[in-house]
Design an enzyme around this catalytic site. Structure first.
Site, PDB file in Angstrom:
ATOM      1  N   HIS A  53       0.854  -1.187   0.000  1.00 36.32           N
ATOM      2  CA  HIS A  53       0.000   0.000   0.000  1.00 36.32           C
ATOM      3  C   HIS A  53       0.894   1.242   0.000  1.00 36.32           C
ATOM      4  O   HIS A  53       2.071   1.166   0.385  1.00 36.32           O
ATOM      5  CB  HIS A  53      -0.907   0.014   1.225  1.00 36.32           C
ATOM      6  CG  HIS A  53      -2.086  -0.905   1.093  1.00 36.32           C
ATOM      7  ND1 HIS A  53      -2.922  -1.159   2.148  1.00 36.32           N
ATOM      8  CD2 HIS A  53      -2.577  -1.616   0.043  1.00 36.32           C
ATOM      9  CE1 HIS A  53      -3.881  -1.975   1.752  1.00 36.32           C
ATOM     10  NE2 HIS A  53      -3.683  -2.278   0.483  1.00 36.32           N
ATOM     11  N   ASP A 102      -3.427  -5.155  -9.151  1.00 33.73           N
ATOM     12  CA  ASP A 102      -3.745  -6.154  -8.124  1.00 33.73           C
ATOM     13  C   ASP A 102      -4.512  -7.325  -8.735  1.00 33.73           C
ATOM     14  O   ASP A 102      -4.335  -8.467  -8.329  1.00 33.73           O
ATOM     15  CB  ASP A 102      -4.486  -5.537  -6.944  1.00 33.73           C
ATOM     16  CG  ASP A 102      -5.771  -4.819  -7.323  1.00 33.73           C
ATOM     17  OD1 ASP A 102      -5.925  -4.391  -8.482  1.00 33.73           O
ATOM     18  OD2 ASP A 102      -6.632  -4.673  -6.420  1.00 33.73           O
ATOM     19  N   LYS A 161       5.197   1.873   1.157  1.00 34.50           N
ATOM     20  CA  LYS A 161       6.183   1.802   0.062  1.00 34.50           C
ATOM     21  C   LYS A 161       7.617   1.950   0.567  1.00 34.50           C
ATOM     22  O   LYS A 161       8.512   1.242   0.134  1.00 34.50           O
ATOM     23  CB  LYS A 161       5.908   2.866  -1.000  1.00 34.50           C
ATOM     24  CG  LYS A 161       4.545   2.754  -1.666  1.00 34.50           C
ATOM     25  CD  LYS A 161       4.548   1.813  -2.809  1.00 34.50           C
ATOM     26  CE  LYS A 161       3.287   2.024  -3.643  1.00 34.50           C
ATOM     27  NZ  LYS A 161       2.549   0.796  -3.853  1.00 34.50           N
ATOM     28  N   THR A 210       5.084  -0.017  -6.929  1.00 32.85           N
ATOM     29  CA  THR A 210       5.950  -0.733  -5.991  1.00 32.85           C
ATOM     30  C   THR A 210       7.155  -1.291  -6.731  1.00 32.85           C
ATOM     31  O   THR A 210       8.300  -1.152  -6.279  1.00 32.85           O
ATOM     32  CB  THR A 210       5.178  -1.858  -5.285  1.00 32.85           C
ATOM     33  OG1 THR A 210       4.079  -1.288  -4.558  1.00 32.85           O
ATOM     34  CG2 THR A 210       6.067  -2.627  -4.330  1.00 32.85           C
ATOM     35  N   THR A 259       3.404  -4.990  -8.390  1.00 34.94           N
ATOM     36  CA  THR A 259       2.528  -4.020  -9.021  1.00 34.94           C
ATOM     37  C   THR A 259       3.388  -2.837  -9.442  1.00 34.94           C
ATOM     38  O   THR A 259       4.497  -2.638  -8.944  1.00 34.94           O
ATOM     39  CB  THR A 259       1.409  -3.586  -8.059  1.00 34.94           C
ATOM     40  OG1 THR A 259       1.970  -3.232  -6.803  1.00 34.94           O
ATOM     41  CG2 THR A 259       0.385  -4.706  -7.867  1.00 34.94           C
ATOM     42  N   GLY A 260       2.890  -2.037 -10.379  1.00 36.51           N
ATOM     43  CA  GLY A 260       3.675  -1.031 -11.078  1.00 36.51           C
ATOM     44  C   GLY A 260       4.506  -0.086 -10.244  1.00 36.51           C
ATOM     45  O   GLY A 260       5.727  -0.018 -10.391  1.00 36.51           O
TER      46      GLY A 260
END
Length: 130
Positions: free
Chosen positions: A8, A60, A12, A37, A34-35
């Site tokens: 989330h 996700d 990060k 992160t 995910t992008g």
């Protein structure tokens, strides 16, 4: 092994620090994230990360689809339990999917360290036989 990483927004920095601390272990495996992160992990560690879309625009769901195909061997998902935001990746769906397919998941740094150290010691090699 294929390691899924997701965080989330409020976590990060923690995932960056974690990946930097365990870069020597992560470098021996394929990392999927995910992008946003994934980009942040790449920037701080110089590791190659296979990136999905950002979580808020379907990343996700792509992450979950890979879990359903048994394409990930371990998941590290740092989430904020105090914050419910429909734009954030869905912890319930991802953790339920991990449970359904027997994929180890860590949702906090203590468990993530246990999993990553176990990975380094070969404790997750049973995943290769699935």
């Amino acid at each position: 092994m294929n390691i899924g990483i997701i965080a989330h927004n409020s976590k990060k920095s923690l995932i960056e620090d974690f990946c930097l601390a365990y870069k020597h272990i992560l470098s021996k495996h394929e990392i999927y994230a995910t992008g946003i992160t994934g980009r942040r992990v790449e920037d701080v560690t110089n590791l190659r990360v296979h990136k999905f879309l950002p979580g808020s625009v379907g990343g996700d769901k792509q992450f979950t689809e890979m879990l359903e195909r048994n394409g990930l061997d371990m998941v590290i998902f740092f989430y904020n339990p105090a914050m419910v935001d429909p734009k954030e990746p869905d912890i319930y769906t991802i953790s339920k999917c991990c449970d359904k397919y027997n994929i180890p998941i860590a949702t906090n740094i203590a468990t993530a360290e246990s999993l990553i150290l176990g990975l380094a010691h070969g404790d997750l090699e049973w995943r290769l036989q699935i």
